[in-house]
Each structure stands twice: as structure tokens, then as C-alpha cells.
Write an enzyme that holds these catalytic residues in place. Structure first.
Site, PDB file in Angstrom:
ATOM      1  N   LEU B 299      34.361  42.870  37.437  1.00 46.37           N
ATOM      2  CA  LEU B 299      34.418  42.972  38.825  1.00 46.37           C
ATOM      3  C   LEU B 299      33.327  42.251  39.568  1.00 46.37           C
ATOM      4  CD1 LEU B 299      36.041  46.581  39.741  1.00 46.37           C
ATOM      5  CD2 LEU B 299      37.027  44.570  40.873  1.00 46.37           C
ATOM      6  N   ARG B 300      32.424  41.839  38.894  1.00 44.50           N
ATOM      7  CA  ARG B 300      31.478  41.129  39.241  1.00 44.50           C
ATOM      8  C   ARG B 300      32.234  40.212  39.798  1.00 44.50           C
ATOM      9  NH1 ARG B 300      27.259  41.612  35.121  1.00 44.50           N
ATOM     10  NH2 ARG B 300      27.040  43.544  35.853  1.00 44.50           N
ATOM     11  N   GLY B 301      32.850  39.401  39.509  1.00 45.62           N
ATOM     12  CA  GLY B 301      33.333  38.096  39.923  1.00 45.62           C
ATOM     13  C   GLY B 301      33.338  38.280  41.568  1.00 45.62           C
TER      14      GLY B 301
END
Lengths: 561, 361
Positions: B299-301
Site C-alpha cells: 500500500l505504500r506505493g
């Protein structure tokens, strides 16, 4: 001044570089002198004669001494913190000589590089790196080479005849005009034709041209100055050969639009060519050989990464020993106090002091660490016609997969390929996937099977890795049917003997090894080779890259704890 | 033997002079003006975006030596407006920090100080980075005192690490952990100290000289690839400006001061605007779609992409985040997060651009 008569040669170039460097040590950063011997002594003598203040930075210098810090012995004796000034701080405007620069630890080089960056703006110092390396990869840390203007190779100077017309500086360097656009463009074009990506060499080259003009009493730098600058600064950093046509490759491939208005730029074109020619003519012969064989298409000193590892700093703690916390070694406070406490009453009486704790230098205890050696997996790949081309592709894939994990397992990978009548170290030990991929893409297949040569080359890589504190592990991918002897002759029987000898040498040295038989119908040769090498054996007639990789991993013993 | 009783009372050292290795560089040193850097637009954009929103999580710069990486990072720090900090605080705490970390801050009036820029040297030891026992106090009086390290110095500023791929792994782990949590917790040598350490981590390195672990790459908010300009004109311009700067740093700085001032105002405005910047739902959908299309892990992207687009919109003075902002920041935000198939040679940038073309063409 008859400049055409100035003899050209590495020694004369080095002397000229030295003279230019001494005119502006801070702006040019420094020079590197490769290769010991009388030629370098001569250059160093000139350096001493010049009267610049010289200081040596020995290899074992620690951070405190280099940059300034707490003087431990004095601090303990006096009971309060005593600072010492660092070498670099003490000696602004000095020239530092670094002996054995190729062995300078990365950590110290990094500090010096940082100071060079800062110094180019305030105060400053110059560096003279003495490079005693022999192997092409054995260079001073690249972060330093990048920040100094000249890199002189004196290792094959044959004659000590020099043109010793000790010119005095004719005019002040600052009086020389800045290079005009046409001249700057010629430097930029030459740099890009030689494949030099960094901006620093271009700046050094421009500065060198001006200084050379000053040396010759010209207020306006001319063609000759630019040629000298290209020869001294740009040529040793070449990463590619200029395109054979006079026009730089870059201008053709990437920016055709740039040269559309050629009518007005003919003179610029000419100047570029002259400068480029001067640079190309001065590319050192060994670099030239590497470049033309396409092998050295990479940063000359790029392989320096991660080779040297500190040992007193990191790893599994294995107890303490007396010593002064310096160079990153860590003090263990508890053990130090434990050592000091029994003596407190005595010391107080002796010294007549009333400090709560009197610690002396001999009480100090530092922590020791044990570091595990990094593993180097050496792939020795049969690229001959008998090992079908498909198998070669699988081997390449397996190497790439190993590398993708190299970071996690802290290991490096090297690749030796043998085919035709030679074995080559295609990929020197590295952790870089980018580099490996490029090396592998260029790996051709076909020809005879000089298995003995391959084994010898792999063994040499293993030995040199061991000398650097690595644990080598050899993976040989072959069908075991060598047909070229160690001297290159096509004799199956001689080849057999040579293979046996090479395999036994590997066994005698105790290098861990794995033989992977990649022939379609495994015969007795593979197991026999494995036996001679005291290696494990694996027959993989049907493997793809991923299976091969898994097999190699499974067969690789886990790292010694 | 047990711990000597004198060691039992922990106290913090008086504000100390900064560790020598970072205090040595004179503050007034003339730096190359940010606006005078030729080309390298993606790097400049990423740095400015991370200055607008430090929470994005740092910038990783890939590229050869001598392409202006450190010059840009250093220039950015000296460009930013000074911060307000407690005068004697070794960490440069703001008044809010003091509420959160009442034990560690110094006391004194609030004073302006320049944004800290710490250049982490390659050979830095753990002690110097996280701070260590103050040996002077320990040996003299047997008291435990904490001597702040480089992390303390970098609080509210920038921590620049050249050649991060050559830094020892444990140090990189440690730095990323601190950068992500915003505080440095020291539990060793009998010390127990917690102090604020919020900084923008800027790393640079050449992938040819060693890879960076994917886990670590993922922690960096943005990543950019820099190359030396290949245009001869740009190269000439670089040489010309460097020569002018070397000749007379002060007047060169003056010449560019107006441009720098413009950027400074832009960043300051962006910072202010960021708090109220709206992200429309369709933009969120765009971000998610793009991440799925390129196959970015985790999810960091998506979060970084959204944050980056938001900060970029704020920097450009837009009213709301638009698709163009997402497109402009996508390569920097996602490049280093793509799952890498070692057998596939297509570059990450090319994959992102292809996906951008397919989705938003």
C-alpha cells in the site's frame, strides 16, 4: 617557447600535471600516481622541491586524528575532555600524501572526500595519492579518484629522461581569461565522446586549460591548452572509445538537431576534433585494450564496493580486551569500571586527588567482534559448443537469480566462462545486478572445451577472494568433457591430464565446490570430475534457470555459524 | 560484580557542543544556489515535494558520480526558511517537541536557526549516528550522560547519505527505522533515552556499485534517476556556472538570490496550502488503478503517490489535486517499488510510462 618540442610520455605528463596541480592544489583536488619505482620517486622529489608543505596520511589514521576529536589519553589523565585537532583541520593549504592509496579503507576515503567537497569552498587542501595497485581493479577508492583532477600511470615508464626546463609561472593564473563557449563546448563534446558522465572532470579540464595557459604566459587559453587538458584529465577516465568518425558519437545518436546549423559551426567542429584527438591519443594502452575488447565498459573503480569490511566494529561480540576506543572500536564501560575499581583507594592516596572515580588508560576495555566472512559464489560456466547454447542461457539465468538474492545473503557472485581456447573472468566478484546483466548479455557461446583453463581461472578467483577475507564457493557447470589442454592445444588426452591436475589443485586447496552436469545425457565424466575436486555432484539434464538456481542453493552448505 | 552504584542515576548531559564531525563545516559556507542547477528537473521536483511534505519519506537518488546529487541536496537545505527552535536544545526542538519530549529538551528562549543539513559520512559508526554515552561525564563522575549523535543533529532538517548502497546494512536499517518513526530510541550501554529525530532522508548511490535491498528501497518515498545532461549546451552551461561560482561565490549567490527566493516562497506557500489541499475521489481511484497496473507491491506505493501528488499540487499552487500531478509524480513515487523480475530487462521507468500511457494516454 617551443611547445611542439615538449616530449610526450607518461612521466612528462605526470610532471606537468604536478606542476599544474601545485599552482592550484585546492581547485584541482589532487593527483594520483600509479605504479611505484624510480619514476614516481622522481615526481615526488619534484613535489618536495617545490616547497609546498607536505603531510602524510597513513592508512591506519583514525577518525579522531583525521578530523579532530577527543584525545582519550589526555582526557583521562586530566579528568576532563581534551580535544585534539585533526590532521585535515590543522593543515589547511597543505598537500597530503596518501601512501598505499589503493588500500585506503572506504571509511577514511569517504571522510576525506567529504572534506574535499567542503574544502573546495573554504580553505582546503590537495591530495597526492600513491597507488601501488597492480591489478586493474586495484585502484584507490573511487570517491577520491572522482574528486581529483589527474590520474597518472607511471607503471610502465621506461626511461627517466625528462624535459626539465623548470618553467616558472609566467603569469598569475587568475589573470587568464575564462574559456569561451566554443572552448567549453569542445571539452563537453570530448567528455561525452569518451563516455564520461560526471561533470567534475569537465570542470577540472577547464581549469587545467587555464592553468596551462598561465604557465605559458598566455592570457587567452588556446588550442594547445585544451589539448593538454584533455590529455591529462579526460583521457585517463575514458569509458568508451570515441566513434571512429570525427564527429562525437553522442552528437550523431542522440541530438541530431544540434548540428543542423553547421555552416556557422565549422570551426567549433574542428576544435572539438582536435581536443578529442588529443584525448584519444593519450588513453593509456591497457585501458585502450580493455575498451576495445568491450570488457571495461564500466566505472574504472566501481568494483571497490563492499570489499573491505571492518572487523572491530560489527558482528558477534566475543568479549573484551584492554585498549583505547579509537577508530570506531567501542568502549565497554562496565568492564572498564570493573578494571578500575580495585585500584581506587590506592590511586586516591597516590595522587592525593579526591575524584569519585580515577580511571587510567590501562583500565580501558574495548569490545571485540567476530565477523562472518561474506560468501563469494564463483560460477565456472562451460560456454563451449558441446554445452548447448540453451544450457548457457539457463546458467546465465541462474547467475542472475543468485545475484538478485546476493544482498539478502550478503554474498557476491563472480562468473568465469570458458570456450574456444581461453577462460575469462567475465564478471569479477560483484553484488551489482546491473553490471552482471551487462556482462552476461555479452557472453558468447560455441567452440572447444578448455575445461582445465576454466578450472584454473576459477581457482585463481577463489584464492584471491580468500585473500580478501571471502569464503569462496565454486559452482562448475559443464559436461565434464574437456578437449582443449591447458596450453591451448586441441588434444583430448593432454586435456584430460590437465583437467585432473586443475581439479586436484582445487581439492588440495579445500575450496568448496559443486559440479553440475548440464549435458543432455550425463556420462561418467561429471561424477569423475566431482570426485577429483572433492566436490558435490548434481546432474541436471532438464533444468531451467529457476530449477538450477534452487538446486545450487540447496547444495550450497549453509554459512558457517 | 554488580553495577557500581554511582552508575545508577541517569541524567542527561548539559547541551553539548555538536559532535565534531558535523560541527566542523562552517555554516556560512557559500553553497551552490538551487536555482542555478542546470536541468535535472525530476530530482529538483522530488526534493521540493519532499520539502513541502516531509512525511512523504525521503528521496533516493540513483545516478553516476558527479551528476550534481549532493549539490542539489545541499542547496535545498540552505534554501529553506530558518526554523524556530529552543536556543539551548541539543536537538533543535520546537515548542511542540518540548511538550512531547519534556525530559530531553533544553530550556531557553525560542530562536531562529538554519534548517540542519547533516552529511553522513560513509564510515560513520553506530555511536556517532545514534548518539552514545558521554565518556567524559561517565569517566569523571561515574554518571551516565547521553551525547547526542548525528540523528539528533538532523532533527527537523535533512540527513544526506551519499553512496547509501555502500553503507553498512545495520546502519541503513537503523536510519530508516528512525526516519519512519520520527524518534530515536537508544537502549544500550545502560542508557535509556528517547529523543525526537524527524528528518528527510536523502540517499544517493550508483546501482552499478551495489544494489539496495528492496525492503529498504520501499521505505524511501520518492526515487529519481539522474544522468548528466547529454546536450552539449547544457554541459557548457554547467561548466560556465561552476566556474563563475568558484570565482566569486558571493556575487554568484547574489545573482541567483532572486530565483532562489522565488522557490523559497513557492515552498513556503506550498507548505501552508498542503493542510487544506483536497484530494478528489477520482484522483484516489487513479492512484489505485495505476498501482495495480504497474504491479507495485504494498500500500505504500499508493499512499506515497497520493501524498506526492498532493504536495506537488500544493507546490504548484493548484486548487485541488489533478490528474497531471499524479502523472508528474508517478515515476518518482513508484519506480523503486515495482516487483523486479530479474529475467525481465525492461526498466522500471519504462514500465511506469507504458502504464501511464495505457491508462490516461
Amino acid at each position: 617557447m617551443n611547445e611542439a618540442a615538449v616530449p610526450v610520455g607518461p612521466l612528462n605528463d605526470a610532471l606537468l600535471a604536478l606542476r599544474l596541480f601545485l599552482m592550484a592544489p585546492v581547485r584541482l583536488g589532487g593527483l594520483s600516481l600509479r605504479g611505484g619505482g624510480p619514476a614516481r620517486d622522481l615526481v615526488l622529489e619534484k613535489l618536495r622541491e617545490d616547497g609546498a608543505e607536505l603531510r602524510r596520511i597513513p592508512m591506519h589514521v583514525d577518525d579522531e586524528r583525521l578530523l579532530g576529536g577527543v584525545d582519550f589519553a589526555a582526557s583521562i589523565a586530566s579528568g576532563h575532555k581534551v580535544r585534539q585537532r585533526g590532521l585535515l583541520e590543522e593543515a589547511a593549504g597543505c598537500v597530503f600524501v596518501v601512501p598505499l592509496a589503493e588500500r585506503l579503507p572506504e571509511a577514511i576515503a569517504g571522510r576525506i572526500a567529504q572534506e574535499l567537497d567542503a574544502a573546495s569552498m573554504a580553505g582546503g587542501f590537495g591530495l597526492v595519492l600513491l597507488d601501488d595497485g597492480i591489478e586493474p581493479d586495484d585502484r584507490p577508492p573511487s570517491c577520491l579518484l572522482e574528486r581529483i583532477a589527474f590520474d597518472c600511470d607511471l607503471s610502465r615508464v621506461a626511461s627517466l629522461d625528462v624535459d626539465d626546463a623548470g618553467k616558472s609561472i609566467a603569469i598569475e593564473p587568475d589573470a587568464v581569461a575564462l574559456l569561451d563557449d566554443r572552448q567549453l563546448a569542445s571539452i563537453a563534446a570530448t567528455a561525452s565522446a569518451l563516455g564520461i558522465p560526471s561533470v567534475r572532470p569537465m570542470l577540472f579540464a577547464a581549469e587545467t586549460a587555464r592553468l596551462h595557459a598561465a604557465l605559458n604566459g598566455r592570457e587567452q587559453p588556446d588550442e594547445n591548452d585544451l589539448q593538454i587538458a584533455a590529455r591529462l584529465v579526460l583521457a585517463p577516465r575514458a569509458r568508451q572509445l570515441p566513434a571512429s568518425e570525427p564527429e562525437p558519437a553522442e552528437a550523431q545518436n542522440e541530438s541530431p538537431a544540434e548540428r543542423t546549423d553547421d555552416g556557422s559551426e565549422t570551426s567549433e567542429g574542428k576544435l572539438e576534433d582536435i581536443v578529442l584527438e588529443a584525448a584519444a591519443a593519450a588513453i593509456p594502452p591497457d585501458l585502450l585494450a580493455q575498451l576495445s575488447s568491450g570488457k571495461a565498459n564500466r566505472n574504472a573503480a566501481g568494483s571497490g564496493s563492499g570489499k573491505r569490511r571492518k572487523s572491530a566494529l560489527r558482528g558477534k561480540p566475543i568479549g573484551v580486551r584492554p585498549g583505547v576506543p579509537r577508530g570506531g572500536a567501542r568502549l565497554t564501560l562496565i568492564d572498564t569500571m570493573r578494571a578500575a575499581i580495585p585500584w581506587q583507594a590506592l590511586r586516591r592516596r597516590q595522587r592525593g586527588e579526591d575524584r569519585r572515580l580515577i580511571v587510567q588508560k590501562e583500565d580501558l576495555r574495548i569490545r571485540r567482534f567476530e565477523e562472518r566472512a561474506a560468501r563469494l559464489t564463483i560460477f565456472c560456466v562451460d560456454a563451449s559448443g558441446s554445452a548447448a547454447a540453451a544450457r548457457l542461457a539457463e546458467a546465465k539465468g541462474a547467475v542472475e537469480l543468485m545475484l538478485a538474492q546476493a544482498y539478502a545473503t550478503r554474498s557476491e557472485v563472480a562468473l568465469v566462462a570458458f570456450r574456444g581456447t581461453a577462460a575469462d573472468l567475465i564478471l569479477p566478484p560483484t553484488r551489482s545486478l546491473t553490471r552482471a546483466r551487462r556482462a552476461l548479455a555479452e557472453l558468447p557461446g560455441g567452440g572447444g572445451t578448455p575445461l582445465a583453463m576454466g578450472l584454473q581461472a576459477a581457482r585463481e578467483v577463489a584464492l584471491s577472494a580468500e585473500a580478501r577475507g571471502r569464503t569462496p564457493h565454486l559452482v562448475v557447470l559443464t559436461d565434464g568433457r574437456g578437449n582443449i589442454a591447458a596450453d591451448g592445444s586441441a588434444s583430448r588426452s593432454r586435456s584430460g591430464q590437465d583437467v585432473e591436475q586443475a581439479a586436484r589443485a582445487i581439492a588440495a586447496h579445500g575450496v568448496e565446490a559443486l559440479v553440475v552436469d548440464i549435458s543432455a545425457r550425463p556420462g561418467p565424466d561429471g561424477p569423475r570430475l566431482a570426485e577429483l575436486m572433492q566436490a558435490r555432484f548434481l546432474a541436471l539434464p532438464m533444468a531451467d534457470a529457476r530449477k538450477l538456481h534452487a538446486a545450487v542453493r540447496a547444495a550450497t552448505p549453509s554459512r558457517a555459524a | 560484580m554488580t553495577l557500581p552504584s554511582v552508575l545508577r542515576n541517569t541524567r542527561l548531559a548539559k547541551p553539548l557542543p555538536m559532535p565534531h564531525c558535523c560541527a566542523r563545516k562552517p555554516k556560512h559556507m557559500a553553497r551552490f544556489p538551487f536555482s542555478a542547477i542546470v536541468a535535472q528537473d525530476e530530482m529538483k521536483q522530488a526534493l521540493l515535494v519532499s520539502a513541502v511534505d516531509p512525511a512523504i519519506g525521503g528521496v533516493m537518488v540513483f545516478g553516476d558520480r558527479g551528476t550534481g546529487k549532493s549539490t542539489a541536496a545541499r542547496a535545498l537545505a540552505s534554501l529553506l526558511p530558518p526554523i524556530l527552535a529552543i536556543q539551548n536544545c541539543p536537538y533543535g526542538c520546537s515548542a511542540e517537541d518540548k511538550e512531547r519530549f519534556p525530559d530531553v529538551c533544553g530550556t531557553g528562549p525560542i530562536r531562529k536557526r538554519p534548517v540542519p543539513f547533516v552529511d553522513l559520512p560513509l564510515g560513520a559508526t553506530e555511536d556517532r549516528v545514534i548518539g552514545s554515552l558521554d565518556l567524559e561525564t561517565a569517566l569523571r563522575s561515574g554518571e551516565k550522560a547521553f551525547e547526542p549523535g548525528l540523528l539528533a543533529k538532523a532533527h527537523r532538517g535533512f540527513l544526506y547519505i551519499d553512496e547509501i548502497n555502500l553503507l553498512e546494512d545495520y546502519l541503513v536499517d537503523l536510519l530508516l527505522d528512525v526516519a519512519a518513526s520520527g524518534e530515536n530510541v537508544v537502549e544500550r550501554e545502560g542508557l535509556s533515552v528517547r529523543h525526537p529525530a524527524k528528518f528527510v532522508l536523502i540517499g544517493s548511490g550508483n546501482p552499478e556499485e551495489g544494489e539496495l535491498r528492496p525492503q529498504l528501497l520501499d521505505r524511501f518515498g520518492l526515487s529519481v534517476e539522474v544522468r548528466t545532461p547529454t546536450e552539449i549546451d547544457d554541459r557548457v552551461e554547467i561548466m560556465r556556472r561552476c566556474a563563475a561560482q568558484e570565482r566569486d561565490p558571493e556575487s554568484f549567490a547574489e545573482e541567483w538570490a532572486a530565483e532562489d527566493e522565488k522557490i523559497l516562497r513557492k515552498v513556503a506557500r506550498g507548505k501552508k496550502k498542503l493542510a487544506t489541499m483536497q484530494v478528489p475521489d477520482e484522483i484516489l481511484a487513479d492512484c489505485a488503478e495505476l498501482c495495480i497496473a504497474v504491479g507495485a507491491d504494498g500500500l505504500r506505493g499508493e499512499l506515497t503517490l497520493m501524498r506526492g501528488a498532493k504536495a506537488l499540487a500544493a507546490l504548484n499552487g493548484a486548487k485541488a489535486v489533478r490528474r497531471e500531478h499524479v502523472i508528474a509524480i508517478a515515476p518518482s513515487a513508484l519506480r523503486h517499488r515495482l516487483r523486479r523480475d530479474v529475467l525481465d530487462e525492461t526498466g522500471s521507468t519504462a514500465r511506469i510510462e507504458r502504464a501511464l500511457g495505457d491508462l490516461f494516454g
